[in-house]
Design a protein around this motif. Structure first.
Motif, PDB file in Angstrom:
ATOM      1  N   PRO A 124      -6.476  -6.706 -21.732  1.00  0.00           N
ATOM      2  CA  PRO A 124      -6.751  -7.836 -20.834  1.00  0.00           C
ATOM      3  C   PRO A 124      -8.128  -8.454 -21.076  1.00  0.00           C
ATOM      4  CG  PRO A 124      -5.759  -6.037 -19.599  1.00  0.00           C
ATOM      5  CD  PRO A 124      -6.090  -5.497 -20.957  1.00  0.00           C
ATOM      6  N   GLU A 125      -9.117  -7.609 -21.397  1.00  0.00           N
ATOM      7  CA  GLU A 125     -10.457  -8.131 -21.655  1.00  0.00           C
ATOM      8  C   GLU A 125     -10.501  -8.903 -22.972  1.00  0.00           C
ATOM      9  OE1 GLU A 125     -14.681  -8.737 -21.198  1.00  0.00           O
ATOM     10  OE2 GLU A 125     -12.940  -8.525 -19.898  1.00  0.00           O
ATOM     11  N   LYS A 126      -9.731  -8.460 -23.958  1.00  0.00           N
ATOM     12  CA  LYS A 126      -9.661  -9.202 -25.221  1.00  0.00           C
ATOM     13  C   LYS A 126      -9.103 -10.594 -24.984  1.00  0.00           C
ATOM     14  CE  LYS A 126      -9.310  -5.212 -28.317  1.00  0.00           C
ATOM     15  NZ  LYS A 126      -8.455  -4.436 -29.252  1.00  0.00           N
ATOM     16  N   PHE A 127      -8.065 -10.680 -24.138  1.00  0.00           N
ATOM     17  CA  PHE A 127      -7.516 -12.007 -23.838  1.00  0.00           C
ATOM     18  C   PHE A 127      -8.551 -12.873 -23.128  1.00  0.00           C
ATOM     19  CE2 PHE A 127      -5.762 -14.945 -20.743  1.00  0.00           C
ATOM     20  CZ  PHE A 127      -5.054 -15.782 -21.581  1.00  0.00           C
ATOM     21  N   ALA A 128      -9.299 -12.269 -22.203  1.00  0.00           N
ATOM     22  CA  ALA A 128     -10.290 -13.040 -21.447  1.00  0.00           C
ATOM     23  C   ALA A 128     -11.296 -13.701 -22.380  1.00  0.00           C
ATOM     24  CB  ALA A 128     -11.005 -12.135 -20.448  1.00  0.00           C
ATOM     25  N   ARG A 129     -11.730 -12.984 -23.418  1.00  0.00           N
ATOM     26  CA  ARG A 129     -12.681 -13.573 -24.369  1.00  0.00           C
ATOM     27  C   ARG A 129     -12.023 -14.698 -25.172  1.00  0.00           C
ATOM     28  NH1 ARG A 129     -17.414 -12.218 -22.152  1.00  0.00           N
ATOM     29  NH2 ARG A 129     -16.633 -10.613 -20.762  1.00  0.00           N
ATOM     30  N   LEU A 130     -10.775 -14.501 -25.578  1.00  0.00           N
ATOM     31  CA  LEU A 130     -10.065 -15.539 -26.328  1.00  0.00           C
ATOM     32  C   LEU A 130      -9.851 -16.781 -25.470  1.00  0.00           C
ATOM     33  CD1 LEU A 130      -7.340 -13.312 -28.052  1.00  0.00           C
ATOM     34  CD2 LEU A 130      -9.264 -14.441 -29.185  1.00  0.00           C
ATOM     35  N   PHE A 131      -9.575 -16.582 -24.183  1.00  0.00           N
ATOM     36  CA  PHE A 131      -9.298 -17.687 -23.264  1.00  0.00           C
ATOM     37  C   PHE A 131     -10.557 -18.516 -23.020  1.00  0.00           C
ATOM     38  CE2 PHE A 131      -9.048 -19.505 -18.989  1.00  0.00           C
ATOM     39  CZ  PHE A 131      -7.785 -20.082 -18.989  1.00  0.00           C
ATOM     40  N   ASN A 132     -11.661 -17.839 -22.761  1.00  0.00           N
ATOM     41  CA  ASN A 132     -12.899 -18.532 -22.400  1.00  0.00           C
ATOM     42  C   ASN A 132     -13.711 -19.000 -23.600  1.00  0.00           C
ATOM     43  OD1 ASN A 132     -12.719 -18.399 -19.527  1.00  0.00           O
ATOM     44  ND2 ASN A 132     -13.219 -16.221 -19.631  1.00  0.00           N
ATOM     45  N   TYR A 133     -13.485 -18.367 -24.767  1.00  0.00           N
ATOM     46  CA  TYR A 133     -14.302 -18.691 -25.942  1.00  0.00           C
ATOM     47  C   TYR A 133     -13.403 -18.918 -27.158  1.00  0.00           C
ATOM     48  CZ  TYR A 133     -17.829 -16.911 -22.789  1.00  0.00           C
ATOM     49  OH  TYR A 133     -18.626 -16.712 -21.690  1.00  0.00           O
ATOM     50  N   PRO A 134     -12.750 -20.077 -27.214  1.00  0.00           N
ATOM     51  CA  PRO A 134     -11.840 -20.390 -28.327  1.00  0.00           C
ATOM     52  C   PRO A 134     -12.595 -20.695 -29.621  1.00  0.00           C
ATOM     53  CG  PRO A 134     -12.057 -22.262 -26.866  1.00  0.00           C
ATOM     54  CD  PRO A 134     -12.810 -21.143 -26.211  1.00  0.00           C
ATOM     55  N   VAL A 135     -11.848 -20.938 -30.673  1.00  0.00           N
ATOM     56  CA  VAL A 135     -12.458 -21.155 -31.991  1.00  0.00           C
ATOM     57  C   VAL A 135     -12.856 -22.615 -32.210  1.00  0.00           C
ATOM     58  CG1 VAL A 135     -11.239 -19.216 -33.032  1.00  0.00           C
ATOM     59  CG2 VAL A 135     -10.175 -21.478 -33.051  1.00  0.00           C
ATOM     60  N   SER A 207     -18.396  -7.788 -24.206  1.00  0.00           N
ATOM     61  CA  SER A 207     -17.239  -7.638 -23.326  1.00  0.00           C
ATOM     62  C   SER A 207     -17.514  -6.524 -22.327  1.00  0.00           C
ATOM     63  CB  SER A 207     -15.969  -7.330 -24.132  1.00  0.00           C
ATOM     64  OG  SER A 207     -16.142  -6.189 -24.955  1.00  0.00           O
ATOM     65  N   HIS A 208     -16.718  -6.499 -21.255  1.00  0.00           N
ATOM     66  CA  HIS A 208     -16.830  -5.466 -20.222  1.00  0.00           C
ATOM     67  C   HIS A 208     -15.449  -4.931 -19.884  1.00  0.00           C
ATOM     68  CE1 HIS A 208     -21.011  -6.450 -19.341  1.00  0.00           C
ATOM     69  NE2 HIS A 208     -20.681  -7.725 -19.253  1.00  0.00           N
ATOM     70  N   GLY A 242      -7.687 -20.397 -12.579  1.00  0.00           N
ATOM     71  CA  GLY A 242      -7.336 -18.993 -12.431  1.00  0.00           C
ATOM     72  C   GLY A 242      -5.855 -18.746 -12.636  1.00  0.00           C
ATOM     73  N   ILE A 243      -5.012 -19.663 -12.154  1.00  0.00           N
ATOM     74  CA  ILE A 243      -3.564 -19.537 -12.347  1.00  0.00           C
ATOM     75  C   ILE A 243      -3.209 -19.668 -13.824  1.00  0.00           C
ATOM     76  CG2 ILE A 243      -1.348 -20.639 -11.838  1.00  0.00           C
ATOM     77  CD1 ILE A 243      -2.569 -21.449  -9.111  1.00  0.00           C
ATOM     78  N   ARG A 244      -3.855 -20.605 -14.501  1.00  0.00           N
ATOM     79  CA  ARG A 244      -3.612 -20.780 -15.941  1.00  0.00           C
ATOM     80  C   ARG A 244      -4.028 -19.534 -16.716  1.00  0.00           C
ATOM     81  NH1 ARG A 244      -5.768 -23.341 -20.669  1.00  0.00           N
ATOM     82  NH2 ARG A 244      -7.851 -23.551 -19.759  1.00  0.00           N
ATOM     83  N   PHE A 245      -5.148 -18.922 -16.287  1.00  0.00           N
ATOM     84  CA  PHE A 245      -5.630 -17.694 -16.933  1.00  0.00           C
ATOM     85  C   PHE A 245      -4.611 -16.566 -16.756  1.00  0.00           C
ATOM     86  CE2 PHE A 245      -7.745 -13.582 -16.638  1.00  0.00           C
ATOM     87  CZ  PHE A 245      -8.495 -13.556 -17.803  1.00  0.00           C
ATOM     88  N   LEU A 246      -4.105 -16.380 -15.540  1.00  0.00           N
ATOM     89  CA  LEU A 246      -3.157 -15.296 -15.273  1.00  0.00           C
ATOM     90  C   LEU A 246      -1.887 -15.463 -16.095  1.00  0.00           C
ATOM     91  CD1 LEU A 246      -2.188 -12.818 -13.727  1.00  0.00           C
ATOM     92  CD2 LEU A 246      -1.461 -14.348 -11.882  1.00  0.00           C
ATOM     93  N   LYS A 247      -1.333 -16.662 -16.137  1.00  0.00           N
ATOM     94  CA  LYS A 247      -0.127 -16.904 -16.930  1.00  0.00           C
ATOM     95  C   LYS A 247      -0.369 -16.603 -18.402  1.00  0.00           C
ATOM     96  CE  LYS A 247       1.954 -20.458 -13.959  1.00  0.00           C
ATOM     97  NZ  LYS A 247       2.331 -21.900 -13.860  1.00  0.00           N
ATOM     98  N   GLY A 248      -1.513 -17.048 -18.904  1.00  0.00           N
ATOM     99  CA  GLY A 248      -1.831 -16.801 -20.303  1.00  0.00           C
ATOM    100  C   GLY A 248      -2.016 -15.324 -20.599  1.00  0.00           C
ATOM    101  N   GLN A 249      -2.644 -14.618 -19.678  1.00  0.00           N
ATOM    102  CA  GLN A 249      -2.890 -13.191 -19.875  1.00  0.00           C
ATOM    103  C   GLN A 249      -1.581 -12.402 -19.904  1.00  0.00           C
ATOM    104  OE1 GLN A 249      -5.153 -10.991 -16.797  1.00  0.00           O
ATOM    105  NE2 GLN A 249      -6.558 -10.468 -18.450  1.00  0.00           N
ATOM    106  N   LEU A 250      -0.678 -12.713 -18.991  1.00  0.00           N
ATOM    107  CA  LEU A 250       0.617 -12.027 -18.968  1.00  0.00           C
ATOM    108  C   LEU A 250       1.412 -12.316 -20.231  1.00  0.00           C
ATOM    109  CD1 LEU A 250       1.613 -12.542 -15.221  1.00  0.00           C
ATOM    110  CD2 LEU A 250       0.892 -10.403 -16.315  1.00  0.00           C
TER     111      LEU A 250
END
Length: 309
Positions: A124-135, A207-208, A242-250
């Motif tokens: 989940p933390e790996k996704f969070a970094r990809l979501f907030n910090y794209p290429v 990351s945390h 936040g809703i977009r983040f949750l859908k993406g993470q799942l």
């Protein structure tokens, strides 16, 4: 371009053997590394002095996310100032060079880099970094508010750079804010007519792996932040993000076959939302409970409240 680098520290000794030598071997030479330490219990101050860094020591009770960094800027000599946190590690020797490169544009007041997860980070933390910090690189301005919303002001002091002249022009970081002093600085730049650059070529490991309780504490502070700074964010809805983040993470976990992490994500989401909503209600919560709910408990030491019990 003279560049100073500032790192607030607290018991950072374990990070220093990798961090400081890495910064001193960058392709773009720094004029100074300033460590502003909150009276660490370990050898942080002695270690950074031995490595050739400038040091400022403050009392731990006086630490303030914005005020402490403002103090360090006043003591610096660069016309560009980089901010980092003690647990971020540059990915390569071109980190500084890439981070300050966008500042050659006169319209850009600040830049921030990409954070990639450490190898031990949870899925989940790996996704969070990809979501907030794209290429993809982005340059944000006031014109992006209708399309990007709250993301227009997204900015991170884990690795950022600011032009000193514009930093002083907008009054530096806001002081005595519970967190997100970096977001408020970006908002001040953007509302003043400047631009802020996200430059993914400047990369740090960071990351945390927070527990559900730590997420609750952090999101309580986020709610408090938005409650106390409503004037900056009037008309900007941040809950949709936040809703977009949750859908993406799942979706990310399903594609990776990491089904066992889904209950954790649900529990963490509930903790985040509960903390955030309580934080928004902070004005009606007794100070005693605010200190229990908060991750940044030092913040509440200087807060007067008739509701204290």
């Amino acid at each position: 371009m003279k560049v100073s680098l500032i790192i607030p520290t607290l018991n950072a000794e374990k990070f220093l053997p990798n961090l400081i030598p890495n910064l001193m071997k960058q392709s773009f030479s720094l004029v100074e590394i300033i460590i502003i330490d909150s009276s660490s219990d370990d050898r942080t101050v002695d270690a950074v002095k031995e490595m050739g860094c400038r040091t400022i020591v403050i009392e731990r009770k006086n630490f303030d996310h914005g005020g402490t960094r403002n103090l360090a800027v006043r003591e610096s000599t660069g016309d560009v100032v980089i901010f980092m946190t003690q647990d971020a590690l540059p990915f390569d020797s071109f980190f500084v060079e890439n981070l300050v490169a966008p500042l050659k544009d006169k319209s850009i007041a600040a830049s921030f880099g990409r954070q990639i997860p450490r190898p031990e980070a949870s899925p989940p933390e790996k996704f969070a970094r990809l979501f907030n910090y794209p290429v993809k690189a982005v340059i944000k301005s006031k014109e992006d508010l209708p399309s990007l919303g709250i993301k227009t002001y997204f900015f991170s002091n884990v690795c950022s750079a600011v032009k000193r002249s514009q930093f002083e022009e907008v009054g530096g970081f806001p002081e005595h804010t519970i967190m997100n002093e970096d977001m408020l600085l970006a908002a001040k730049f953007i509302l003043k007519g400047y631009k802020v650059a996200y430059t993914p070529a400047a990369v740090v490991w960071h990351s945390h792996n927070y527990s559900s309780l730590q997420h609750f504490n952090r999101y309580f502070d986020i709610g408090v932040f938005f409650s106390m700074n409503r004037y900056f964010f009037n008309g900007i809805n941040n809950e949709g993000e936040g809703i977009r983040f949750l859908k993406g993470q799942l979706n990310y976990l399903l594609k990776k076959g990491q089904y066992c992490w889904i209950p954790n994500v649900i529990a963490v989401t509930v903790a985040k939302y509960a903390g955030y909503r309580l934080g928004l209600m902070e004005k009606s919560i007794p100070l005693y409970f605010k200190k229990i709910f908060s991750m940044n408990r030092v913040f509440w030491n200087d807060v007067n409240s008739t509701e204290d019990i």
